[in-house]
Design an enzyme around this catalytic site. Sequence first.
Site, mmCIF file in Angstrom:
data_model
loop_
_atom_site.group_PDB
_atom_site.id
_atom_site.type_symbol
_atom_site.label_atom_id
_atom_site.label_comp_id
_atom_site.label_asym_id
_atom_site.label_seq_id
_atom_site.Cartn_x
_atom_site.Cartn_y
_atom_site.Cartn_z
ATOM 1 N N ALA A 119 0.831 -1.216 0.000
ATOM 2 C CA ALA A 119 0.000 0.000 0.000
ATOM 3 C C ALA A 119 0.864 1.264 0.000
ATOM 4 C CB ALA A 119 -0.912 -0.026 1.232
ATOM 5 N N GLY A 121 0.273 1.335 -3.353
ATOM 6 C CA GLY A 121 0.193 0.659 -4.643
ATOM 7 C C GLY A 121 1.023 1.241 -5.777
ATOM 8 N N ASP A 168 -0.060 -9.818 7.887
ATOM 9 C CA ASP A 168 1.292 -9.483 8.313
ATOM 10 C C ASP A 168 2.243 -10.167 7.326
ATOM 11 O OD1 ASP A 168 3.873 -9.661 9.619
ATOM 12 O OD2 ASP A 168 2.831 -8.991 11.419
ATOM 13 N N CYS A 239 13.195 3.874 1.852
ATOM 14 C CA CYS A 239 13.415 5.281 1.494
ATOM 15 C C CYS A 239 14.068 5.978 2.679
ATOM 16 C CB CYS A 239 12.116 5.955 1.070
ATOM 17 S SG CYS A 239 10.813 5.848 2.293
#
Length: 315
Positions: A119, A121, A168, A239
């Site tokens: 997510a 996406g 998970d 990131c």
Amino acid sequence: MSRIPVSEDLLALLQSLPDVDVDLYLDAMTRPLPETFRVNTLKLPEEVIVSFLRERGWEVERISWARHAYRANRAEREELGATVPHLFGLIYIQGPISMVPVEALDPRPGERVLDLCAAPGSKSTQIAQLMENSGVLVANDASTERIRPLISNLQRWGVMNCVVTLKDGRYFGKRMRESFDRVLCDVPCSSLGIVMKDWAAAKNYSHGITERVRVLQLSLLLSAYDATSPGGRVVYSTCTIHPLENEWVVSELLSRRSGARVLEFRPEGLKVRRPLEEWSGIRFDPEVAKCFKCYPYDNGGEGFFVALIEKGETR
Ligand SMILES: C[S@@+](CC[C@H](N)C(=O)[O-])C[C@H]1O[C@@H](n2cnc3c(N)ncnc32)[C@H](O)[C@@H]1O
């Protein structure tokens, strides 16, 4: 422009990293990201979408390190996110360096691919496009709130080969061992490479965040690796710029899974930085040098770390 406040822990981290230029990093935090996007070849030929944008006054130029990707120069009074192509899912606005992990994964039509932390996406839509809507993509996330935008982005993009799961990520390595040709493991992290998008990440950063998240990151990478078929590939990406969330995690995988091998990955047209060999008294596996790393001031985009890992026959 004046600088934004950063936490004491972030400042201490920056000063401890031998290859960081602290001034350049702090300056990069106030510079907006370039407007970059991918065009959706699942819906229309690339040149049709690009011509449409150009006819409406957009100047767009190709990006060399990702397929179907462009940089836009803003047309007067119009946001790219408010254009007809965006509304109809013909373009996906995505940071320039965020496109790199899927290029490293290089999914092919007909394969079985898992996006472990999917997510909202951006990368799942990129994967489905490169798979040409064939084979099977499992797009998973553990967050109930974030699964909705994931589903809506996949629908807007016209993805037909995808199953969305709410689990998970540690489930897959245990219950779906050796089931996928390729697995993307784009983990939650301290986000210190995207501070220009999220100033709060810099203001609120504490060493405790990294200490908590690196344990989860390693479990997710082990799960991704165990869910991959022998001969298959895993991409691990973050990131952030923190060596304990990057170099350390990959190094630990290599020490715990004897068949794992890092493949060198160098995206065309991007400045690449050599990962650290050691930090704070911890030595990393020399194989980690093959990973892709860049800081937020290197390429006018986000800071990212990407490891391309091949799974051998032995564990
Ligand atoms: C960096 S974001 C993923 C971004 C996404 N790959 C994209 O490109 O749009 C990390 C995601 O990991 C999810 N996450 C956190 N813990 C998780 C877990 N234990 N298992 C699976 N997903 C998890 C978060 O909900 C978040 O959506």
